[in-house]
Write a protein that holds these residues in place. Structure first.
Motif, PDB file in Angstrom:
ATOM      1  N   LEU A 149       0.850  -1.189   0.000  1.00 33.67           N
ATOM      2  CA  LEU A 149       0.000   0.000   0.000  1.00 33.67           C
ATOM      3  C   LEU A 149       0.886   1.239   0.000  1.00 33.67           C
ATOM      4  O   LEU A 149       1.764   1.386   0.856  1.00 33.67           O
ATOM      5  N   LYS A 150       0.650   2.126  -0.970  1.00 38.20           N
ATOM      6  CA  LYS A 150       1.396   3.384  -1.061  1.00 38.20           C
ATOM      7  C   LYS A 150       0.410   4.539  -0.933  1.00 38.20           C
ATOM      8  O   LYS A 150      -0.554   4.631  -1.700  1.00 38.20           O
ATOM      9  N   LEU A 151       0.666   5.387   0.042  1.00 37.63           N
ATOM     10  CA  LEU A 151      -0.210   6.516   0.339  1.00 37.63           C
ATOM     11  C   LEU A 151       0.545   7.829   0.185  1.00 37.63           C
ATOM     12  O   LEU A 151       1.722   7.923   0.542  1.00 37.63           O
ATOM     13  N   THR A 152      -0.146   8.819  -0.317  1.00 41.40           N
ATOM     14  CA  THR A 152       0.372  10.185  -0.355  1.00 41.40           C
ATOM     15  C   THR A 152      -0.478  11.039   0.572  1.00 41.40           C
ATOM     16  O   THR A 152      -1.712  11.050   0.454  1.00 41.40           O
ATOM     17  N   ILE A 153       0.168  11.718   1.513  1.00 40.92           N
ATOM     18  CA  ILE A 153      -0.563  12.524   2.491  1.00 40.92           C
ATOM     19  C   ILE A 153       0.065  13.911   2.569  1.00 40.92           C
ATOM     20  O   ILE A 153       1.247  14.092   2.253  1.00 40.92           O
ATOM     21  N   PRO A 154      -0.698  14.923   2.992  1.00 40.23           N
ATOM     22  CA  PRO A 154      -0.118  16.266   3.158  1.00 40.23           C
ATOM     23  C   PRO A 154       0.834  16.303   4.348  1.00 40.23           C
ATOM     24  O   PRO A 154       0.759  15.474   5.259  1.00 40.23           O
ATOM     25  N   GLU A 155       1.728  17.270   4.353  1.00 38.06           N
ATOM     26  CA  GLU A 155       2.776  17.332   5.367  1.00 38.06           C
ATOM     27  C   GLU A 155       2.238  17.608   6.766  1.00 38.06           C
ATOM     28  O   GLU A 155       2.875  17.268   7.763  1.00 38.06           O
ATOM     29  N   ASP A 156       1.069  18.219   6.872  1.00 32.91           N
ATOM     30  CA  ASP A 156       0.529  18.555   8.191  1.00 32.91           C
ATOM     31  C   ASP A 156      -0.240  17.397   8.825  1.00 32.91           C
ATOM     32  O   ASP A 156      -0.793  17.538   9.913  1.00 32.91           O
ATOM     33  N   LEU A 157      -0.277  16.245   8.159  1.00 34.92           N
ATOM     34  CA  LEU A 157      -0.998  15.080   8.683  1.00 34.92           C
ATOM     35  C   LEU A 157      -0.005  14.138   9.358  1.00 34.92           C
ATOM     36  O   LEU A 157       0.968  13.704   8.740  1.00 34.92           O
ATOM     37  N   ASP A 158      -0.242  13.844  10.632  1.00 37.02           N
ATOM     38  CA  ASP A 158       0.642  12.948  11.382  1.00 37.02           C
ATOM     39  C   ASP A 158       0.310  11.504  11.011  1.00 37.02           C
ATOM     40  O   ASP A 158      -0.725  10.971  11.403  1.00 37.02           O
ATOM     41  N   TYR A 159       1.201  10.872  10.248  1.00 32.52           N
ATOM     42  CA  TYR A 159       0.900   9.539   9.728  1.00 32.52           C
ATOM     43  C   TYR A 159       1.126   8.417  10.742  1.00 32.52           C
ATOM     44  O   TYR A 159       0.839   7.258  10.454  1.00 32.52           O
ATOM     45  N   THR A 160       1.640   8.731  11.928  1.00 31.02           N
ATOM     46  CA  THR A 160       1.982   7.664  12.878  1.00 31.02           C
ATOM     47  C   THR A 160       0.751   6.905  13.375  1.00 31.02           C
ATOM     48  O   THR A 160       0.823   5.701  13.633  1.00 31.02           O
ATOM     49  N   ASP A 161      -0.376   7.611  13.522  1.00 32.67           N
ATOM     50  CA  ASP A 161      -1.559   6.923  14.041  1.00 32.67           C
ATOM     51  C   ASP A 161      -2.860   7.335  13.354  1.00 32.67           C
ATOM     52  O   ASP A 161      -3.933   6.920  13.779  1.00 32.67           O
ATOM     53  N   VAL A 162      -2.772   8.121  12.293  1.00 27.84           N
ATOM     54  CA  VAL A 162      -3.993   8.627  11.678  1.00 27.84           C
ATOM     55  C   VAL A 162      -4.788   7.525  10.976  1.00 27.84           C
ATOM     56  O   VAL A 162      -6.016   7.607  10.853  1.00 27.84           O
ATOM     57  N   PHE A 163      -4.112   6.463  10.535  1.00 29.19           N
ATOM     58  CA  PHE A 163      -4.799   5.383   9.821  1.00 29.19           C
ATOM     59  C   PHE A 163      -5.023   4.141  10.691  1.00 29.19           C
ATOM     60  O   PHE A 163      -5.451   3.109  10.170  1.00 29.19           O
ATOM     61  N   ASP A 164      -4.743   4.221  11.970  1.00 32.16           N
ATOM     62  CA  ASP A 164      -4.781   3.024  12.818  1.00 32.16           C
ATOM     63  C   ASP A 164      -6.148   2.354  12.832  1.00 32.16           C
ATOM     64  O   ASP A 164      -6.253   1.124  12.724  1.00 32.16           O
ATOM     65  N   ASP A 165      -7.217   3.136  12.975  1.00 33.64           N
ATOM     66  CA  ASP A 165      -8.546   2.528  13.045  1.00 33.64           C
ATOM     67  C   ASP A 165      -8.948   1.899  11.714  1.00 33.64           C
ATOM     68  O   ASP A 165      -9.626   0.862  11.674  1.00 33.64           O
ATOM     69  N   VAL A 166      -8.527   2.500  10.599  1.00 36.70           N
ATOM     70  CA  VAL A 166      -8.829   1.925   9.282  1.00 36.70           C
ATOM     71  C   VAL A 166      -8.070   0.612   9.095  1.00 36.70           C
ATOM     72  O   VAL A 166      -8.630  -0.389   8.636  1.00 36.70           O
ATOM     73  N   PHE A 167      -6.794   0.617   9.464  1.00 30.99           N
ATOM     74  CA  PHE A 167      -6.008  -0.612   9.350  1.00 30.99           C
ATOM     75  C   PHE A 167      -6.571  -1.712  10.251  1.00 30.99           C
ATOM     76  O   PHE A 167      -6.599  -2.882   9.872  1.00 30.99           O
ATOM     77  N   HIS A 168      -7.011  -1.346  11.427  1.00 35.63           N
ATOM     78  CA  HIS A 168      -7.573  -2.338  12.349  1.00 35.63           C
ATOM     79  C   HIS A 168      -8.841  -2.971  11.779  1.00 35.63           C
ATOM     80  O   HIS A 168      -9.107  -4.158  11.994  1.00 35.63           O
ATOM     81  N   ALA A 169      -9.617  -2.196  11.049  1.00 40.76           N
ATOM     82  CA  ALA A 169     -10.884  -2.698  10.508  1.00 40.76           C
ATOM     83  C   ALA A 169     -10.693  -3.572   9.275  1.00 40.76           C
ATOM     84  O   ALA A 169     -11.494  -4.481   9.033  1.00 40.76           O
ATOM     85  N   TYR A 170      -9.634  -3.328   8.500  1.00 38.60           N
ATOM     86  CA  TYR A 170      -9.507  -4.002   7.211  1.00 38.60           C
ATOM     87  C   TYR A 170      -8.308  -4.944   7.098  1.00 38.60           C
ATOM     88  O   TYR A 170      -8.247  -5.724   6.147  1.00 38.60           O
ATOM     89  N   THR A 171      -7.368  -4.878   8.008  1.00 36.75           N
ATOM     90  CA  THR A 171      -6.151  -5.678   7.851  1.00 36.75           C
ATOM     91  C   THR A 171      -5.885  -6.530   9.087  1.00 36.75           C
ATOM     92  O   THR A 171      -6.332  -6.215  10.195  1.00 36.75           O
TER      93      THR A 171
END
Length: 230
Positions: A149-171
């Protein structure tokens, strides 16, 4: 000593002689073989209770039949006729179940002719092989659901935990393997290795990610098809 261990216990017995102790010993060895198959069949799998019960008792049943026949042609014909009257009304099993049933029958047959050591050795080898193939098959299934999975996000978005709930639901498993900046530092490009859950929708997974990354570029590909970025 080792040669005697692998000899038949009926080698010195006449066809008309079968002591109660030897009969019970054969049943016990057959039940041990059945227990080995139950453990191997249940390894990382949810087999039915009736299937496990059948595997536990089948070697003992086959063992008794073989001991009672014991080279007598007349009894053998009678047993074959009795089995021909039995109609097995059950749902067709899968290949694994049929294979384990045949292996359990083979172990019961080996015990029935008195080769206890060979029966235990065969059961242990086949049980170990079954467990190994089951574990390997599980890895193959996980590999089929592995994605890059390759994601592009803006610089002001903290990627360390912003996708955790989505990953937990689908992976089932998620690992961040790379992160780099792009477009003069205004964007982050993240690379994850994920293992999708068996029943998830990839489209819904991507849609939920798009909500988080501001509808920027997303790439989801099979892990083995991952290409090196230049």
């Amino acid at each position: 000593m080792l040669n005697n261990l692998f000899n038949s216990v009926f080698a010195d017995e006449t066809q008309s002689t079968l002591s109660v102790g030897l009969f019970l010993l054969c049943i016990l060895i057959a039940l041990v073989c059945g227990g080995i198959y139950v453990a191997a069949f249940s390894f990382r799998a949810r087999g039915s209770r009736s299937m496990r019960l059948s595997l536990a008792l089948l070697p003992a049943a086959v063992c008794v039949v073989i001991m009672m026949v014991n080279g007598n042609v007349g009894i053998g014909v009678a047993v074959a006729g009795a089995f021909s009257l039995v109609r097995f009304r059950s749902a067709p099993g899968n290949a694994k179940e049929i294979s384990v049933i045949f292996m359990a029958m083979c172990s019961g047959l080996i015990v029935g002719v008195g080769y206890f050591a060979y029966a235990l050795l065969f059961s242990i080898l086949m049980g170990g092989l079954l467990m190994g193939l089951t574990a390997f098959g599980e890895k193959e299934r996980n590999r089929d659901r592995a994605r890059t999975l390759k994601l592009t996000i803006p610089e002001d978005l903290d990627y360390t935990d912003v996708f955790d709930d989505v990953f937990h639901a689908y992976t089932e498993k998620t690992e961040l393997t790379a992160a780099k900046t792009a477009n003069m530092g205004s964007l982050y490009k993240l690379t994850y290795r994920v293992v999708l859950k068996p029943t998830v929708s990839e489209k819904q997974f991507l849609d939920d990610l798009r909500v988080r990354n501001g509808n920027l570029e997303i790439l989801l590909a099979r892990a083995e098809e991952n290409e090196r970025d230049l």
